[in-house]
Design a protein around this motif. Structure first.
Motif, PDB file in Angstrom:
ATOM      1  N   LEU A 131      42.238  45.512  44.678  1.00 51.96           N
ATOM      2  CA  LEU A 131      43.368  44.700  44.268  1.00 51.96           C
ATOM      3  C   LEU A 131      43.352  44.153  42.873  1.00 51.96           C
ATOM      4  O   LEU A 131      44.241  43.881  42.221  1.00 51.96           O
ATOM      5  CB  LEU A 131      43.051  43.222  45.094  1.00 51.96           C
ATOM      6  CG  LEU A 131      43.393  43.395  46.550  1.00 51.96           C
ATOM      7  CD1 LEU A 131      43.174  42.326  47.459  1.00 51.96           C
ATOM      8  CD2 LEU A 131      44.739  43.904  46.773  1.00 51.96           C
ATOM      9  N   LEU A 132      42.029  44.014  42.411  1.00 53.33           N
ATOM     10  CA  LEU A 132      41.899  43.642  40.736  1.00 53.33           C
ATOM     11  C   LEU A 132      42.434  44.766  39.918  1.00 53.33           C
ATOM     12  O   LEU A 132      42.968  44.498  38.634  1.00 53.33           O
ATOM     13  CB  LEU A 132      40.542  43.328  40.411  1.00 53.33           C
ATOM     14  CG  LEU A 132      40.058  41.916  40.957  1.00 53.33           C
ATOM     15  CD1 LEU A 132      38.445  41.882  40.904  1.00 53.33           C
ATOM     16  CD2 LEU A 132      40.816  40.914  40.449  1.00 53.33           C
ATOM     17  N   GLU A 135      46.163  44.643  40.130  1.00 51.24           N
ATOM     18  CA  GLU A 135      46.500  43.621  39.121  1.00 51.24           C
ATOM     19  C   GLU A 135      46.426  43.715  37.863  1.00 51.24           C
ATOM     20  O   GLU A 135      47.304  43.601  36.933  1.00 51.24           O
ATOM     21  CB  GLU A 135      45.870  42.258  39.497  1.00 51.24           C
ATOM     22  CG  GLU A 135      46.335  41.057  38.980  1.00 51.24           C
ATOM     23  CD  GLU A 135      45.477  39.734  39.318  1.00 51.24           C
ATOM     24  OE1 GLU A 135      45.149  39.742  40.688  1.00 51.24           O
ATOM     25  OE2 GLU A 135      44.983  39.226  38.577  1.00 51.24           O
ATOM     26  N   GLU A 138      49.173  46.207  36.735  1.00 55.16           N
ATOM     27  CA  GLU A 138      50.594  45.698  36.757  1.00 55.16           C
ATOM     28  C   GLU A 138      50.629  44.667  35.249  1.00 55.16           C
ATOM     29  O   GLU A 138      51.509  44.893  34.464  1.00 55.16           O
ATOM     30  CB  GLU A 138      50.756  44.696  37.616  1.00 55.16           C
ATOM     31  CG  GLU A 138      50.904  45.028  39.239  1.00 55.16           C
ATOM     32  CD  GLU A 138      51.093  44.193  40.260  1.00 55.16           C
ATOM     33  OE1 GLU A 138      51.113  44.700  41.464  1.00 55.16           O
ATOM     34  OE2 GLU A 138      51.046  43.005  39.983  1.00 55.16           O
ATOM     35  N   LYS A 139      49.513  44.131  35.023  1.00 55.23           N
ATOM     36  CA  LYS A 139      49.556  43.318  33.874  1.00 55.23           C
ATOM     37  C   LYS A 139      49.450  44.116  32.522  1.00 55.23           C
ATOM     38  O   LYS A 139      50.480  44.095  31.556  1.00 55.23           O
ATOM     39  CB  LYS A 139      48.271  42.480  33.730  1.00 55.23           C
ATOM     40  CG  LYS A 139      48.054  41.415  34.662  1.00 55.23           C
ATOM     41  CD  LYS A 139      48.851  40.496  34.721  1.00 55.23           C
ATOM     42  CE  LYS A 139      48.706  39.303  35.572  1.00 55.23           C
ATOM     43  NZ  LYS A 139      49.881  38.169  35.748  1.00 55.23           N
TER      44      LYS A 139
END
Length: 152
Positions: A131-132, A135, A138-139
């Motif tokens: 998940l990290l 994320e 995406e960032k």
């Protein structure tokens, strides 16, 4: 955060290694108990052979023994001693066998539970790490998009 997850995974793997080491130590204890059990079995077999030998000697000397009551009493006492020793060894053998079984069950159950818990923790950390990563991607995509817009 990814470094923390990696650190936690490393810590959990270290704990797993410790559990496996403990399992190895328990296996060594079980082996020692087996050796002790085998020694008791050998003593028991020796006592049975002694008892059988004494019984045969008793039968073969019965005529002579009737002439000497002192010898009869002595042999009967020795037979009783060997019988008592056999009873004690049988009891010890039973106790050791029971303890060995209980130790095996306890060790297997405890090791299985600890390994299962560690696998669950590792799976949770892996999911959290995934998940990290998403994320971060995406960032990073947003950052590249903003960098592209600023460059124009």
């Amino acid at each position: 955060v990814s470094t923390q997850s990696t650190g936690r995974i490393t810590k959990l793997e270290s704990q797993l290694g410790e559990i496996e080491k403990n399992s190895t130590e328990k296996t060594a204890e079980i082996s020692a108990l087996r050796e002790e059990l085998d020694a008791c079995k050998d003593q028991l077999n020796d006592s049975e052979l002694q008892l059988r030998d004494l019984a045969e000697e008793y039968d073969s000397k019965r005529g002579e023994l009737e002439a000497s009551q002192a010898t009869v009493t002595e042999l009967e006492s020795h037979v009783q001693h060997v019988t008592d020793e056999k009873t004690v060894l049988s009891s010890e053998l039973l106790t050791i066998t029971k303890e060995l079984g209980e130790l095996k069950i306890k060790t297997n159950r405890q090791s299985d539970e600890e390994i299962e818990n560690l696998h669950k923790q590792i799976n949770n950390l892996t999911e959290e790490n995934d998940l990290l990563k998403l994320e971060f991607e995406e960032k990073n995509a947003e950052f590249e998009e903003l960098t592209t817009e600023v460059s124009k």
